[in-house]
Write a protein that holds these residues in place. Structure first.
Motif, short mmCIF file in Angstrom:
data_model
loop_
_atom_site.label_atom_id
_atom_site.label_comp_id
_atom_site.label_asym_id
_atom_site.label_seq_id
_atom_site.Cartn_x
_atom_site.Cartn_y
_atom_site.Cartn_z
N LEU A 132 82.32 -7.46 159.08
CA LEU A 132 81.07 -7.45 159.84
C LEU A 132 79.88 -6.96 159.02
O LEU A 132 80.03 -6.12 158.13
CB LEU A 132 81.21 -6.55 161.08
CG LEU A 132 82.37 -6.86 162.03
CD1 LEU A 132 82.34 -5.90 163.22
CD2 LEU A 132 82.33 -8.32 162.51
N SER A 133 78.69 -7.49 159.36
CA SER A 133 77.48 -6.99 158.70
C SER A 133 76.65 -6.11 159.64
O SER A 133 75.84 -5.31 159.17
CB SER A 133 76.64 -8.14 158.16
OG SER A 133 76.27 -9.00 159.20
N LYS A 134 76.83 -6.28 160.95
CA LYS A 134 76.07 -5.45 161.89
C LYS A 134 76.91 -5.12 163.12
O LYS A 134 77.62 -5.99 163.64
CB LYS A 134 74.81 -6.17 162.39
CG LYS A 134 73.79 -6.50 161.32
CD LYS A 134 72.62 -7.26 161.92
CE LYS A 134 71.76 -7.95 160.89
NZ LYS A 134 71.07 -7.08 159.95
N ILE A 135 76.79 -3.87 163.58
CA ILE A 135 77.38 -3.46 164.85
C ILE A 135 76.26 -2.84 165.69
O ILE A 135 75.56 -1.93 165.22
CB ILE A 135 78.50 -2.41 164.64
CG1 ILE A 135 79.72 -3.05 163.95
CG2 ILE A 135 78.93 -1.78 165.97
CD1 ILE A 135 80.85 -2.07 163.66
N PHE A 136 76.10 -3.34 166.90
CA PHE A 136 75.11 -2.77 167.82
C PHE A 136 75.79 -1.91 168.88
O PHE A 136 76.79 -2.34 169.47
CB PHE A 136 74.31 -3.89 168.52
CG PHE A 136 73.37 -4.59 167.60
CD1 PHE A 136 72.07 -4.12 167.45
CD2 PHE A 136 73.77 -5.71 166.87
CE1 PHE A 136 71.19 -4.75 166.58
CE2 PHE A 136 72.89 -6.35 166.01
CZ PHE A 136 71.60 -5.88 165.86
N ILE A 137 75.25 -0.74 169.10
CA ILE A 137 75.73 0.14 170.17
C ILE A 137 74.48 0.48 171.00
O ILE A 137 73.72 1.39 170.66
CB ILE A 137 76.39 1.41 169.59
CG1 ILE A 137 77.57 1.02 168.68
CG2 ILE A 137 76.86 2.33 170.72
CD1 ILE A 137 78.26 2.20 168.00
N CYS A 138 74.27 -0.29 172.07
CA CYS A 138 73.03 -0.17 172.82
C CYS A 138 73.27 0.48 174.18
O CYS A 138 74.06 -0.03 174.97
CB CYS A 138 72.41 -1.54 173.04
SG CYS A 138 71.98 -2.37 171.51
N PHE A 139 72.58 1.57 174.40
CA PHE A 139 72.66 2.30 175.67
C PHE A 139 74.10 2.48 176.13
O PHE A 139 74.47 2.09 177.24
CB PHE A 139 71.81 1.60 176.74
CG PHE A 139 70.37 1.46 176.34
CD1 PHE A 139 69.50 2.53 176.50
CD2 PHE A 139 69.88 0.29 175.76
CE1 PHE A 139 68.17 2.42 176.11
CE2 PHE A 139 68.56 0.18 175.36
CZ PHE A 139 67.70 1.24 175.53
N PRO A 140 74.94 3.06 175.28
CA PRO A 140 76.33 3.29 175.68
C PRO A 140 76.39 4.30 176.83
O PRO A 140 75.46 5.10 177.01
CB PRO A 140 76.99 3.87 174.43
CG PRO A 140 75.87 4.44 173.63
CD PRO A 140 74.66 3.61 173.93
N ASP A 141 77.48 4.22 177.60
CA ASP A 141 77.65 5.16 178.71
C ASP A 141 77.59 6.58 178.16
O ASP A 141 78.28 6.90 177.19
CB ASP A 141 79.00 4.91 179.40
CG ASP A 141 79.05 3.53 180.04
OD1 ASP A 141 78.01 3.09 180.57
OD2 ASP A 141 80.12 2.88 180.01
#
Ligand code: SAM
Length: 242
Positions: A132-141
């Motif tokens: 992978l080149s990018k991992i997004f973690i957006c507004f996690p619980d």
């Protein structure tokens, strides 16, 4: 619960062809053995190969706003949303199908897909090392309570999995409206030997950051409520020489 989640034993065993039908390698189709009666059953066939691999993952993608918005920004990259709630992942799959059909040229939105998965458990089953080149973690619980902190999607153990599937130079993007969780993510990712925080100037120059701020459903909700948004990016560093 997880008992009905399916996942491949190894990344090579994963069949991505139904997620990204426009990227199935044609030659591979021809090479597949005859599946007429009396011959090998389809279940035993190796998975169809794609011309590209998934390179960008949105962890806990929710209703898929980020995927849909990033699709035209990275038209030649395969992006995958991973979501644990089956109804939500099905919603995103239907959303993508509808967008594909609506496009007259049938070219747009072919590069995004959504998979039902528990990313806390099976990430290395889906992606090989440095894929992978990018991992997004957006507004996690946020899991506010102390005893719930182990359920947070950023932790020392999980960061090692993110480091494993990310290539050197790859980026973890984080955003949250919960300051305490922001500090937690920064603390855990900065403390990890494989990650370094990306300076603010570089962060703000990254085209994905603006998309991440405005295009996820949770981000829009925070916007409406005039809440804060805390962003932090981390680079996967090269492994040190032995
Ligand atoms: N990222 C989306 C956004 O910004 O609009 C959704 C944010 S929502 C607060 C968090 C999402 O993460 C939920 O949809 C939840 O079901 C999903 N989630 C939580 N734990 C997960 C896990 N272990 N694996 C996959 N998805 C998970």
């Amino acid at each position: 619960s997880d008992h009905r989640l399916t996942y491949p034993t190894r990344p090579e065993d994963m069949d991505w062809s139904t997620f990204f039908p426009a990227f199935v390698a044609d030659a591979q189709l021809d090479q597949r053995p005859d599946t007429a009666e009396g011959t090998e059953s389809p279940a035993k066939l190796p998975p169809k190969k794609l011309t590209k691999e998934v390179e960008v993952v949105d962890i806990g993608c929710g209703f898929g706003g980020l995927l849909v918005a990033l699709s035209p920004v990275m038209p030649d990259t395969l992006l995958l949303g991973m979501e644990i709630r089956s109804q939500v992942s099905e919603f995103v799959q239907d959303r993508i199908k509808a967008l594909r059909i609506k496009d007259p040229g049938q070219k747009q939105f072919q590069n995004i897909g959504c998979l039902r998965a528990n990313t806390m458990k099976f990430l290395p089953n889906f992606f090989r090392k440095a894929q992978l080149s990018k991992i997004f973690i957006c507004f996690p619980d946020p899991h506010f309570k102390q005893r719930k902190h182990k359920a947070r999607i950023v932790s020392t153990t999980l960061n090692s999995e993110y480091a494993y599937v990310l290539k050197p130079g790859g980026i973890v993007y984080t955003i949250t409206d919960v300051e305490d969780l922001h500090k937690w993510m920064v603390q855990h990712l900065e403390a990890h030997p494989s990650f370094e925080r990306i300076p603010e100037e570089e962060q703000e120059a990254d085209a994905c950051v603006q998309v991440m701020r405005t295009e996820t459903e949770e981000g829009k909700k925070v916007e409406r409520n005039k809440g804060p948004k805390f962003v932090a990016l981390f680079r996967r560093m090269e492994d040190p020489p032995w």
